[in-house]
Design an enzyme around this catalytic site. Structure first.
Site, PDB file in Angstrom:
ATOM      1  N   GLU A  69       2.645   5.132  -3.951  1.00 55.01           N
ATOM      2  CA  GLU A  69       2.641   6.097  -5.056  1.00 55.01           C
ATOM      3  C   GLU A  69       3.983   6.829  -5.255  1.00 55.01           C
ATOM      4  O   GLU A  69       4.269   7.166  -6.419  1.00 55.01           O
ATOM      5  CB  GLU A  69       1.510   7.108  -4.853  1.00 55.01           C
ATOM      6  CG  GLU A  69       0.128   6.537  -4.974  1.00 55.01           C
ATOM      7  CD  GLU A  69      -0.273   5.679  -3.772  1.00 55.01           C
ATOM      8  OE1 GLU A  69      -1.045   4.735  -3.953  1.00 55.01           O
ATOM      9  OE2 GLU A  69       0.226   5.939  -2.670  1.00 55.01           O
ATOM     10  N   ASP A  89      -9.119   3.761  -2.120  1.00 54.76           N
ATOM     11  CA  ASP A  89      -9.983   4.030  -0.972  1.00 54.76           C
ATOM     12  C   ASP A  89     -11.336   4.581  -1.408  1.00 54.76           C
ATOM     13  O   ASP A  89     -11.590   5.794  -1.370  1.00 54.76           O
ATOM     14  CB  ASP A  89      -9.283   4.990  -0.013  1.00 54.76           C
ATOM     15  CG  ASP A  89      -7.989   4.412   0.529  1.00 54.76           C
ATOM     16  OD1 ASP A  89      -7.826   3.184   0.472  1.00 54.76           O
ATOM     17  OD2 ASP A  89      -7.139   5.186   1.003  1.00 54.76           O
ATOM     18  N   ASP A  95       0.858  -1.191   0.000  1.00 59.47           N
ATOM     19  CA  ASP A  95       0.000   0.000   0.000  1.00 59.47           C
ATOM     20  C   ASP A  95       0.897   1.245   0.000  1.00 59.47           C
ATOM     21  O   ASP A  95       2.126   1.144   0.131  1.00 59.47           O
ATOM     22  CB  ASP A  95      -0.886  -0.036   1.244  1.00 59.47           C
ATOM     23  CG  ASP A  95      -2.090   0.886   1.167  1.00 59.47           C
ATOM     24  OD1 ASP A  95      -2.261   1.577   0.133  1.00 59.47           O
ATOM     25  OD2 ASP A  95      -2.866   0.912   2.135  1.00 59.47           O
TER      26      ASP A  95
END
Length: 1001
Positions: free
Chosen positions: A571, A644, A568
């Site tokens: 980015e 999300d 997770d």
């Protein structure tokens, strides 16, 4: 930006940080994205400059002409490599000012019928980053050997004719520079047709200042006794905005190498629908961002970002980026891949039969009536790097998927458990909680395969560790799950807590493998879940190897072979960074600025993690790694999800077009969090989401820390039964799903497919994204509104479609029909002419089903034909790469023997040895291991009359064919709006999966 000192950060309370973030997420349940945290095009210097350039071209209309000219004397075609052209492009605007204006052009024509166009700056002041191919492309490609070249020096045109049928033409015009791709003489993809090719030449800052002085007329140049004043045009002023330092909120990007953006217009001639360039929460058919009536005012942005509370119907950047776009019309299909990992913006304009500046698009002017040809213009802008573009001309979608995946790779075949149901939340509290949730699934007879743990399972957000108070015996916990053939996944993020007593942080510091600040010396540190954190530089080979080594069982203490990984925040997410990510001017291994590779960082992390899981076992067990960030090539390492989302009907509705787009772009293994990450779904929404989610390639339920518990049984009846039925349906179809995963690992085709890919001539399907196909066999229409009990479903084609539960038929030709969608099901139909393989015995996990017999559902078309496949292997190892698998083809056709006149035959044929990935073995031990694994039921759907006689002809290897009669046949009549038909079930025909046989009926 200058980093906050680590000592200052360490004074901040981790508890306070977590509370503030959690409060913000809770308050954000109104799902209002904090737009001010993220740039618009007008706040991005290079986007603004290139858009201003496009505006100038638009305003000039037919007077506009690209300043780039192909130097015909520089054209070189190597006789040893006839598929490669090299030449020089000259920017006449720059050479007129005495500046260097040369660019290098290369054209490669590939043996897979794709073409590659490369344009880069010659002898730049700073080296432009040109390493994306090393990460993204799976292998070097071969050039075409079927090629005809024609050069007309009188009008400056060079053309190449190529392709297996010589159907493709590439035409290069020298002045103004333009490239056209034609298929069978029809323009298809046009480059620089609008004249928007632009390269911001790298320069030194003092050189820029000198040019500015000249432009302001501050030189000593005189004409007679008068000084010449050189006034800047409005365009020139716009093209100089934010060329160097650039600020956004409290952050400043130093841009030490100055401006280096590139831009190019790409037109899809005759196509008014384009798709791709994920990830955006918008429609599958991309909406216009330019032109009269455009729904969006900003371009689509490709820049991997952690966007809390993302909005629906918005071109804002999200977690992943794939710069792939596919255009389609009744007459043609084509695609492009813009191979650039820097921040990228893409404008889309859909003019109505408007001639272009060059006149090429005017070819379509005047074509009227059904299928009238229009064209879509797109404008691609990247902040850095070189222009490296692939063009795919198909001619079919399947051809394009094959051409594209041959370059960037296909989806890695996952372990079989990975395509089953995953249960997750932030966070399961402790080992007791895990045991109770696991027991709850068994108590309520709901199958599942994987239980997930989020960041709270660690010791203070230190990855590769466990909280000893909450999870004192992690290995025993995993073994308890494994006893029931279940797995566990734990989260491991790329930010490493700054702590000299934390072995991961300490070792990375000693190895000097953290990303550096812009000074190239000190390690970058930012703020994320653990507080002060540092980020591994995965561009450093030493870092990749070291990261992979951390997954060894003796290093990741408490892990077992049944533990897998969730990547997770990759980015990467940096809470105190510009746009909640890492500054662009930090440096990677090799003195490489992050701005050039930002969109690839998550893939590099994903890759290293997958290698760690693969290499931790001597048998090289297939890994499972879920990633949030992605780029082209991510499909080679595992699954992704859409981030999300919210527990709203709007987000349920948005999931389908998002997943379809991601799949079209080469990443089929994707899903959306079932139930929505933020918020609390009511029972109806949760149930409908499960009913939709069982048709996502990646099927996981997930929830936020502050969301109420929502395990599938907690809402009581009738919802528990409805969810149980949905999940069991997923498990029943797992053989079908696994076969689709095998097929995409070979040919790159998406698993869930837009309707237009199977019905390319039906214009009604071109913008359709609220229903889709799973493979080519199942039609799915999710229910995405509250209180709905009737659905409008579009039944394409002229053949029938059969409800998978009742076998009631619906039929076009190509028409919308209102069908029932009661609370316990959504509309799902099997297409006539297909055979789908199922396992129908309820079990607690997919592994528990692997010795269960099969059911074949044979949906006959109007000619009495049907076809389908079944792929099987051991579901976990790489033995299939050496031929340890079986691939069967089932087909119904008319019998050809006089003795069986009037009968049809369902045959099972071995395709294993003809499979593209087959490797010869002395004996296929896997096939032998299947033993007496059989087909226990064959269901024929769509019969015009009941079956009166059934016989089986077995063709076991080394034995004479033997025929026997099957007595156990049951037929039922089914009536529907499409007429009546018969459904006949043959029970226990006693045929083995691994052998050839025929069922005559």
């Amino acid at each position: 930006m200058e980093s906050i000192s680590s000592t200052g950060r360490q004074r901040r309370s981790r508890t306070l940080l977590r509370s503030v973030i959690a409060l913000g997420l809770v308050l954000g349940l109104t799902h209002s994205v904090k737009r001010e945290d993220f740039k618009t095009c007008s706040q991005s210097g290079f986007c603004t400059r290139n858009r201003a350039y496009a505006d100038s071209a638009r305003e000039a209309g037919g007077e506009w002409k690209s300043p780039f000219v192909l130097d015909q004397d520089s054209i070189h075609i190597n006789p040893d490599k006839p598929g490669v052209l090299k030449a020089t492009l000259v920017n006449t605007q720059e050479t007129a000012k005495g500046l260097r204006g040369e660019l290098g052009l290369e054209v490669h024509l590939l043996d897979n019928e794709a073409a590659r166009i490369r344009i880069t700056e010659q002898d730049p002041v700073w080296p432009r980053y040109d390493g994306v191919a090393e990460t993204v492309l799976v292998k070097s490609y071969d050039l075409t050997s079927t090629l005809q070249t024609h050069r007309d020096t009188s009008n400056g045109v060079v053309s190449f004719q190529y392709g297996t049928k010589m159907q493709n033409t590439l035409k290069i015009t020298a002045e103004p520079f333009r490239i056209e791709f034609l298929v069978n003489g029809t323009p298809t993809v046009l480059l620089n047709d609008q004249g928007l090719l632009r390269f911001e030449r790298l320069r030194k800052k003092d050189e820029q200042a000198e040019q500015a002085e000249q432009a302001e007329g501050l030189t000593n140049q005189e004409a007679g006794s008068e000084e010449i004043k050189i006034e800047k045009t409005d365009l020139e002023r716009k093209l100089e905005e934010k060329m160097w330092e650039e600020s956004f909120k409290e952050h400043t990007d130093s841009k030490p190498r100055g401006p280096e953006s590139i831009g190019l217009d790409i037109s899809f001639a005759g196509m008014n629908h384009v798709y791709g360039i994920p990830e955006h929460a918008t429609s599958m058919s991309l909406k216009a961002t330019r032109g009269p009536g455009a729904p969006y005012s900003d371009p689509y942005r490709l820049y991997n970002l952690d966007v809390f509370e993302y909005e629906i119907d918005n071109p804002m950047a999200l977690y992943g980026s794939i710069p792939f776009m596919l255009g389609h019309s009744k007459n043609s299909t084509a695609a492009v891949f813009w191979m650039n990992a820097a921040e990228t913006w893409v404008d889309v304009e859909k003019p109505a039969e408007e001639p272009s500046s060059s006149g090429v698009l005017s070819w379509f002017k005047g074509k009227k009536g059904p299928g009238s040809l229009t064209s879509t213009k797109t404008h691609w802008i990247s902040e850095a790097g070189v222009l490296d573009l692939f063009v795919f001309l198909g001619p079919t979608h399947k051809d394009i998927f094959r051409q594209y995946s041959s370059l960037v790779g296909t989806t890695a075949l996952p372990q079989s458990f990975a395509i089953a149901y995953h249960q997750c939340r932030w966070n399961y509290n402790n080992q007791k909680d895990v045991a109770e949730v696991d027991a709850g699934f068994d108590k309520h007879d709901i199958p599942y395969d994987v239980l997930w743990l989020d960041i709270e399972h660690t010791n203070g957000k230190r990855y590769f560790t466990w909280d000893d108070n909450k999870f004192p015996n992690p290995a025993d916990m995993q073994k308890s799950l494994a006893f029931k053939n279940r797995k566990m996944v734990t989260i491991i993020d790329p930010h490493i807590k700054m702590d000299s007593d934390y072995h991961v942080s300490k070792e990375a510091k000693e190895l000097d493998i953290f990303i550096k600040n812009k000074d190239g010396k000190s390690d970058f540190d930012g703020w994320c879940w653990p507080g002060s954190s540092q980020w591994i530089d995965f561009y450093n080979p030493k870092a990749r190897d070291w990261w992979a080594s951390n997954f060894a069982y003796d290093r990741y203490v408490g892990s077992t072979k049944d533990l897998f990984t969730w990547n997770d925040m990759n980015e990467p997410s940096v809470f105190n960074g510009p746009e909640i990510t890492i500054p662009k001017d930090v440096l990677h291994y090799g003195d490489m600025e992050h701005r050039s590779v930002h969109n690839l960082y998550g893939t590099m992390f994903h890759s290293a993690t997958a290698e760690g899981l693969r290499s931790r076992n001597a048998t090289h067990q297939r890994p499972f790694v879920l990633s949030r960030a992605f780029f082209a090539g991510s499909q080679r390492y595992g699954a992704i999800w859409t981030g999300d989302n919210f527990a709203t009907w709007e987000h349920l509705g948005a999931a389908s077009p998002m997943l379809l787009t991601i799949g079209l772009s080469g990443l089929p293994f994707s899903g959306a969090d079932v139930g929505g990450f933020f918020g609390n779904p009511d029972p109806e929404l949760l149930t409908r989401w499960y009913q939709a989610g069982i048709y996502y390639p990646f099927f996981r339920a997930h929830a936020h820390l502050d969301s109420k518990r929502r395990e599938p049984w907690l809402f009581g009846e009738p919802y528990t039964s409805q969810i149980r039925e949905a999940v069991r349906t997923r498990y029943a179809y797992l053989p079908f799903w696994y076969t689709l995963f095998y097929e995409t690992s070979i040919d790159g085709a998406p698993i869930i497919r837009p309707m237009f890919t199977e019905f390319p001539d039906d214009e009604a399907t071109f913008g359709m994204d609220d229903q889709y196909l799973v493979g080519s066999a199942l039609l799915v229409k999710p229910v995405t509104q509250a209180g709905v009990t009737k659905s409008q479903v579009y039944f394409a084609g002229s053949e029938k479609w059969y409800d998978i539960k009742t076998y009631a038929a619906e039929q076009g030709p190509s028409a919308y029909k209102e069908v029932d969608s009661p609370a316990d099901k959504i509309p799902v139909y099997q297409r006539a002419g297909t055979i789908v393989t199922k396992r129908e015995r309820p079990r607690r996990s997919s592994k528990a089903m692997e010795r269960d017999p099969f059911t074949l559902v044979v949906a006959l078309d109007s000619q009495g034909h049907a076809k389908g496949r079944l792929y099987l292997d051991d579901g976990e190892s790489y033995a299939y790469e050496q031929g340890a698998f079986i691939l069967r083809e089932f087909e119904v056709a008319q019998t050809t023997t006089k003795a069986a006149a009037g009968q049809r035959v369902l045959s099972s044929k071995d395709l294993t040895r003809t499979a593209p990935n087959y490797r010869e073995q002395t004996s296929n031990q896997y096939a032998r291991s299947l033993g007496d694994l059989r087909v226990e039921r064959v269901v024929f759907v769509g019969l015009s009359q009941p079956i009166s006689k059934v016989s089986v002809v077995e063709k076991a290897a080394g034995a004479a064919a033997a025929e026997r009669v099957v007595e156990n046949v049951q037929c039922d009549e089914v009536s529907s709006a499409a007429g009546k038909h018969f459904v006949c079930t043959i029970k226990d025909p006693r045929v083995l999966v691994r052998e050839d046989w025929e069922i005559l009926f």
